[in-house]
Design an enzyme around this catalytic site. Sequence first.
Site, PDB file in Angstrom:
ATOM      1  N   LYS A  49     -13.136 -20.398  35.691  1.00 30.26           N
ATOM      2  CA  LYS A  49     -12.326 -19.535  34.825  1.00 30.26           C
ATOM      3  C   LYS A  49     -13.304 -18.690  34.022  1.00 30.26           C
ATOM      4  CE  LYS A  49     -10.624 -18.617  31.202  1.00 30.26           C
ATOM      5  NZ  LYS A  49     -10.812 -17.293  30.517  1.00 30.26           N
ATOM      6  N   GLU A  51     -22.049 -26.549  26.256  1.00 28.56           N
ATOM      7  CA  GLU A  51     -23.174 -25.699  25.850  1.00 28.56           C
ATOM      8  C   GLU A  51     -22.617 -24.716  24.836  1.00 28.56           C
ATOM      9  OE1 GLU A  51     -25.293 -23.363  24.899  1.00 28.56           O
ATOM     10  OE2 GLU A  51     -25.214 -22.234  26.767  1.00 28.56           O
ATOM     11  N   CYS A  93     -26.639 -17.523  23.556  1.00 25.13           N
ATOM     12  CA  CYS A  93     -26.542 -18.831  22.877  1.00 25.13           C
ATOM     13  C   CYS A  93     -27.903 -19.249  22.343  1.00 25.13           C
ATOM     14  CB  CYS A  93     -25.981 -19.867  23.831  1.00 25.13           C
ATOM     15  SG  CYS A  93     -26.734 -19.803  25.441  1.00 25.13           S
ATOM     16  N   GLU A 109     -23.975 -19.123  13.370  1.00 26.94           N
ATOM     17  CA  GLU A 109     -24.280 -18.281  14.531  1.00 26.94           C
ATOM     18  C   GLU A 109     -23.548 -16.943  14.379  1.00 26.94           C
ATOM     19  OE1 GLU A 109     -22.610 -19.470  18.407  1.00 26.94           O
ATOM     20  OE2 GLU A 109     -24.570 -19.042  19.268  1.00 26.94           O
TER      21      GLU A 109
HETATM   22  P1  NAP Z   1     -14.723 -18.994  23.504  1.00 31.43           P
HETATM   23  O1  NAP Z   1     -13.363 -18.661  23.011  1.00 31.43           O
HETATM   24  O2  NAP Z   1     -15.261 -20.332  23.247  1.00 31.43           O
HETATM   25  O3  NAP Z   1     -14.746 -18.678  25.072  1.00 31.43           O
HETATM   26  C1  NAP Z   1     -15.518 -19.334  26.056  1.00 31.43           C
HETATM   27  C2  NAP Z   1     -14.674 -19.581  27.298  1.00 31.43           C
HETATM   28  O4  NAP Z   1     -13.647 -20.529  27.000  1.00 31.43           O
HETATM   29  C3  NAP Z   1     -13.950 -18.344  27.817  1.00 31.43           C
HETATM   30  O5  NAP Z   1     -13.832 -18.410  29.218  1.00 31.43           O
HETATM   31  C4  NAP Z   1     -12.609 -18.495  27.164  1.00 31.43           C
HETATM   32  O6  NAP Z   1     -11.642 -17.713  27.789  1.00 31.43           O
HETATM   33  C5  NAP Z   1     -12.384 -19.974  27.306  1.00 31.43           C
HETATM   34  N1  NAP Z   1     -11.397 -20.540  26.397  1.00 31.43           N
HETATM   35  C6  NAP Z   1     -10.960 -20.062  25.201  1.00 31.43           C
HETATM   36  N2  NAP Z   1     -10.023 -20.866  24.679  1.00 31.43           N
HETATM   37  C7  NAP Z   1      -9.839 -21.888  25.544  1.00 31.43           C
HETATM   38  C8  NAP Z   1      -9.018 -23.057  25.549  1.00 31.43           C
HETATM   39  N3  NAP Z   1      -8.165 -23.331  24.559  1.00 31.43           N
HETATM   40  N4  NAP Z   1      -9.127 -23.897  26.605  1.00 31.43           N
HETATM   41  C9  NAP Z   1      -9.981 -23.647  27.608  1.00 31.43           C
HETATM   42  N5  NAP Z   1     -10.763 -22.558  27.661  1.00 31.43           N
HETATM   43  C10 NAP Z   1     -10.713 -21.689  26.636  1.00 31.43           C
HETATM   44  O7  NAP Z   1     -15.717 -17.935  22.958  1.00 31.43           O
HETATM   45  P2  NAP Z   1     -15.347 -16.452  22.537  1.00 31.43           P
HETATM   46  O8  NAP Z   1     -14.028 -16.335  21.835  1.00 31.43           O
HETATM   47  O9  NAP Z   1     -15.435 -15.636  23.740  1.00 31.43           O
HETATM   48  O10 NAP Z   1     -16.505 -16.158  21.497  1.00 31.43           O
HETATM   49  C11 NAP Z   1     -16.396 -16.681  20.167  1.00 31.43           C
HETATM   50  C12 NAP Z   1     -17.692 -17.263  19.701  1.00 31.43           C
HETATM   51  O11 NAP Z   1     -18.152 -18.267  20.616  1.00 31.43           O
HETATM   52  C13 NAP Z   1     -18.853 -16.294  19.663  1.00 31.43           C
HETATM   53  O12 NAP Z   1     -18.872 -15.558  18.484  1.00 31.43           O
HETATM   54  C14 NAP Z   1     -20.024 -17.214  19.791  1.00 31.43           C
HETATM   55  O13 NAP Z   1     -20.410 -17.744  18.570  1.00 31.43           O
HETATM   56  C15 NAP Z   1     -19.538 -18.311  20.661  1.00 31.43           C
HETATM   57  N6  NAP Z   1     -19.996 -18.152  22.052  1.00 31.43           N
HETATM   58  C16 NAP Z   1     -21.067 -18.863  22.445  1.00 31.43           C
HETATM   59  C17 NAP Z   1     -21.521 -18.748  23.732  1.00 31.43           C
HETATM   60  C18 NAP Z   1     -22.680 -19.490  24.199  1.00 31.43           C
HETATM   61  O14 NAP Z   1     -23.337 -19.092  25.152  1.00 31.43           O
HETATM   62  N7  NAP Z   1     -22.995 -20.613  23.620  1.00 31.43           N
HETATM   63  C19 NAP Z   1     -20.883 -17.897  24.626  1.00 31.43           C
HETATM   64  C20 NAP Z   1     -19.765 -17.175  24.206  1.00 31.43           C
HETATM   65  C21 NAP Z   1     -19.325 -17.340  22.905  1.00 31.43           C
HETATM   66  P3  NAP Z   1     -11.307 -16.265  27.205  1.00 31.43           P
HETATM   67  O15 NAP Z   1     -12.587 -15.509  27.081  1.00 31.43           O
HETATM   68  O16 NAP Z   1     -10.432 -15.728  28.257  1.00 31.43           O
HETATM   69  O17 NAP Z   1     -10.660 -16.486  25.875  1.00 31.43           O
END
Ligand code: NAP
Length: 479
Positions: free
Chosen positions: A173, A248, A282, A381
């Site tokens: 996904k 991660e 990250c 972060e």
């Molecule tokens: P996120 O919401 O955690 O998204 C990561 C993945 O999880 C995406 O594929 C997302 O889908 C999915 N997801 C979201 N809600 C979910 C749920 N309830 N159940 C299962 N999967 C779910 O991250 P984001 O909103 O894109 O970014 C927010 C913050 O996360 C950033 O500001 C950053 O701090 C952190 N982040 C960290 C990393 C890393 O490499 N460690 C990467 C991205 C973000 P959708 O994108 O379709 O919502």
Amino acid sequence: MFDPLHLIDGEWCAEEGVAPIQVLNPSDGQPLLEIARGGQASVDKAVAAAQNALDGDWGQLDAAERGSLMFRLSALVLDHADKLAELEALDVGKPLKQAKADAIACARYFEFYGGAADKLHGQTIPYKNGYTVMTVREPHGVTAHIIPWNYPMQIIGRSVGAALAMGNACVVKPGEDASQTALYIGKLALEAGFPKGALNIVTGFGGEAGAALSSHPGVRHISFTGSTEVGRLIQKAGAENTIPVTLELGGKSPQLVFADADIDAALPFLVNASIQNAGQTCSAGSRLLIQDSIYDEVVGRIADAFNALQVGPALQDLNVGPVINAKQCDRVKGFIADAKASGLPVLGEGKIVSDAPDGGFYVAPTFFGEVSPDHRLAQEEVFGPVLAAIRFKDEADALRIANGTKYGLVAGVWTRDGARQMRLARKLEAGQVFVNNYGAGGGVELPFGGMKGSGHGREKGFEALYGFSTSKTIAVNHN
Ligand code: NAP
Ligand code: MG
């Protein structure tokens, strides 16, 4: 090209009557494409297809045959690297050169794990007379891969690569903002000859497709990269089905610069680690800890480098692109405004080029000085191009500050003192410590993952193969 539909059981499909999701181009804020919106029905189909693949053609392959398919996929990813880079640049907003590097890294993951497919051996264990005992590694079964938008190609390469090598069948996904390269890699996997159902991709919202996938009773392992908040939901979902999860979750990674460091060598790493992919990494080196006696010199040189940074559309291939979306743009700007309001000096600031489209999600890279270790900018972060300089007195002080956040993903140490290098490498709370470098150029071979709030489990390198497989002990009584 490909259709932006789900890839399930070797077929491109979408749920009937469900309107697609509009994806915006972060470089101009304009509509880019529509992707299919998957929910429970698509996830059910994808998990069933993966299970069928395990019970059928995919499950029948020898380990070396899986490896050969992965080599073919790796070669195809390389052949299509320019196309993949363009798609990733349009989706994520990252400069083309960085997107191209990601495509090459993705190919390298499939190559590395293709080669590893037949090399994870079990043991024989001396036991009672008349017994022969052995361990064998087996795939978990259906593995779920929830991929964020920041490095889709690299993260698919590392997690799907290791999972396929061990004989699992995958359901991916991707992030809703950046699904194109996942789908393109799916198309290439079909071309490479992977049996249908070995690799399935369901696009959609995290709260729908992601939630359905992470709670699906047919899934036997979840690999998640993303926010701490969603990571917790994933771990809970895994707990309901008592399955392992790899989390991660990002970090607030420190770089420690001592007075005896080779500053010329350090400088490009210190800047790049904070602004690569507009800081949406990250393992971004977002805290810069500098020893008092060289603080002014180092921050002066970093400030010069920040002032020279150019920000603009991904396809212009400048130093920094836009951030991913309007929400993230507001969030990062909020951190910057907050830091300014609390009186932190701005030491350097990049420039958004004058022809950058108005609707794009641009943030000028910003370098703050005199940040105290307990300031929000030193603890949370940002996930944007923002670097915080922090002073330290001595080694003990540096270590205390470095370990003083809830995170523990990566750390960088810059010093010529060999004993100090090792002391710090052993005491820093981080899954990876880099001495006189940062990131080791990506390091496909190097195990990666967090401590504390940065998550648990390891991906990348050979070690990931243990996480994506399970051990079985077979004891034979031949008395
Ligand atoms: P996120 O919401 O955690 O998204 C990561 C993945 O999880 C995406 O594929 C997302 O889908 C999915 N997801 C979201 N809600 C979910 C749920 N309830 N159940 C299962 N999967 C779910 O991250 P984001 O909103 O894109 O970014 C927010 C913050 O996360 C950033 O500001 C950053 O701090 C952190 N982040 C960290 C990393 C890393 O490499 N460690 C990467 C991205 C973000 P959708 O994108 O379709 O919502
Ligand atoms: Mg999200």
